[in-house]
Design a protein around this motif. Structure first.
Motif, PDB file in Angstrom:
ATOM      1  N   GLN A   4      25.820 -46.597 -80.629  1.00 19.96           N
ATOM      2  CA  GLN A   4      26.406 -46.508 -79.298  1.00 19.96           C
ATOM      3  C   GLN A   4      25.515 -45.719 -78.349  1.00 19.96           C
ATOM      4  OE1 GLN A   4      30.458 -45.190 -79.133  1.00 19.96           O
ATOM      5  NE2 GLN A   4      31.217 -46.786 -80.515  1.00 19.96           N
ATOM      6  N   ALA A  32      26.732 -40.544 -77.286  1.00 19.05           N
ATOM      7  CA  ALA A  32      27.973 -41.127 -77.800  1.00 19.05           C
ATOM      8  C   ALA A  32      28.812 -40.026 -78.423  1.00 19.05           C
ATOM      9  CB  ALA A  32      27.681 -42.213 -78.825  1.00 19.05           C
ATOM     10  N   GLN A  65      21.649 -49.522 -71.411  1.00 16.81           N
ATOM     11  CA  GLN A  65      22.470 -49.865 -70.256  1.00 16.81           C
ATOM     12  C   GLN A  65      22.129 -48.993 -69.058  1.00 16.81           C
ATOM     13  OE1 GLN A  65      24.447 -52.383 -69.783  1.00 16.81           O
ATOM     14  NE2 GLN A  65      25.066 -51.720 -67.723  1.00 16.81           N
ATOM     15  N   ARG A  66      21.922 -47.711 -69.300  1.00 14.47           N
ATOM     16  CA  ARG A  66      21.598 -46.807 -68.192  1.00 14.47           C
ATOM     17  C   ARG A  66      20.250 -47.162 -67.568  1.00 14.47           C
ATOM     18  NH1 ARG A  66      22.443 -40.447 -69.036  1.00 14.47           N
ATOM     19  NH2 ARG A  66      24.548 -41.275 -69.284  1.00 14.47           N
ATOM     20  N   GLY A  97      20.736 -41.377 -73.810  1.00 11.96           N
ATOM     21  CA  GLY A  97      21.961 -42.049 -74.221  1.00 11.96           C
ATOM     22  C   GLY A  97      22.778 -41.145 -75.135  1.00 11.96           C
ATOM     23  N   ARG A 118      22.711 -48.041 -77.253  1.00 15.68           N
ATOM     24  CA  ARG A 118      23.197 -49.032 -76.289  1.00 15.68           C
ATOM     25  C   ARG A 118      23.437 -48.406 -74.918  1.00 15.68           C
ATOM     26  NH1 ARG A 118      25.875 -51.374 -80.968  1.00 15.68           N
ATOM     27  NH2 ARG A 118      27.682 -50.010 -80.678  1.00 15.68           N
ATOM     28  N   GLU A 119      23.932 -47.182 -74.902  1.00 11.99           N
ATOM     29  CA  GLU A 119      24.149 -46.525 -73.620  1.00 11.99           C
ATOM     30  C   GLU A 119      22.821 -46.249 -72.913  1.00 11.99           C
ATOM     31  OE1 GLU A 119      24.985 -42.366 -73.171  1.00 11.99           O
ATOM     32  OE2 GLU A 119      26.716 -42.807 -71.939  1.00 11.99           O
TER      33      GLU A 119
END
Length: 244
Positions: free
Chosen positions: A156, A32, A163-164, A30, A159-160
């Motif tokens: 962030q 950001a 989500q991935r 992840g 969270r990425e």
């Protein structure tokens, strides 16, 4: 060969780093990237003096150093940090004649100041540059180590990563079951102490004899440079076995 009779080894088999068909793992990264306004501007102030003898040079340097420090301190809370760095008094030898004959003495003091008010920054750099035999370098724009921008970037990035991983699981028509590992691999500001050609300009003093209170020049209009904050994490998840 003697067989391994350790009961703990039989009850707890070594973990498989890449998962098993019964417990598949997903490894993702992840990231950001944020662009934010700077919080602090740092300037370097170099005060010099010279005299025919050491005491004259030292007295002149002391006077100029005090004048520069007093000027910086007049900006109060706009100055977050002020410190004196290198201090030197060195002789200059004559180029001609026999023996080592001292021609003059040179003095140098370096001061560093950090400001949080960028309007005051323009005024201060202009006033300092107007002092005799004073050089100003900078500004260097930066964020505080405790800036909320660092926390925001790290959150962030996490969270990425989640989500991935969910998207990979959905592509296999399954769901995530647990987080196995989360590794921070550098959630720091990659452009701290930003140094650019524009920021690197040196603001030298006016002609000798001029002072900060005689025909003061207009303050410099310094445009703050945006800061880039980067955060990156590696994450491993387990998921329910998909039907392939």
């Amino acid at each position: 060969m003697t067989p391994n009779t350790d009961p703990s080894a039989q009850q707890n088999p070594p973990a498989v780093p890449y998962g098993t068909p019964e417990t598949p793992r997903i490894a993702v990264r992840g990231e950001a990237h944020l662009e934010v306004d700077p919080e602090i501007a740092r300037i370097g102030i170099s005060v010099t003096a010279r005299g025919k003898d050491r005491r004259e040079a030292l007295a002149d340097l002391t006077r100029r150093n005090t004048l520069a420090l007093d000027l910086v301190k007049t900006y109060g809370d706009a100055v977050e940090h002020l410190e004196t760095g290198a201090f030197t008094i060195s002789p200059e030898l004559g180029r001609h004649g026999r023996g080592e004959r001292v021609r003059t003495h040179h003095g140098h003091v370096h001061i560093t100041a950090e400001l949080n008010d960028f309007t005051a920054l323009g005024e201060l750099t202009t006033a300092l540059a107007d002092l005799d035999l004073t050089r100003v370098d900078g500004p260097w724009w930066t964020l505080r180590p405790t800036s909320p921008a660092h926390r925001t970037a790290r959150q962030q990035a996490v969270r990425e990563a989640v989500q991935r991983a969910r998207e990979y699981a959905e592509a296999l028509d399954t769901t995530l079951t647990a987080l196995v590992e989360l590794a921070d691999i550098g959630a720091e500001d990659t452009h701290r102490n930003t140094y650019t050609a524009q920021a690197a300009r040196s603001l030298r003093s006016a002609a000798p004899g001029s002072g900060p209170f005689e025909d003061e020049p207009a303050p410099l209009d310094l445009e703050p440079q945006r800061q880039h904050v980067h955060a990156q994490v590696n994450a491993r998840f387990t998921m329910a076995p998909p039907r392939l």
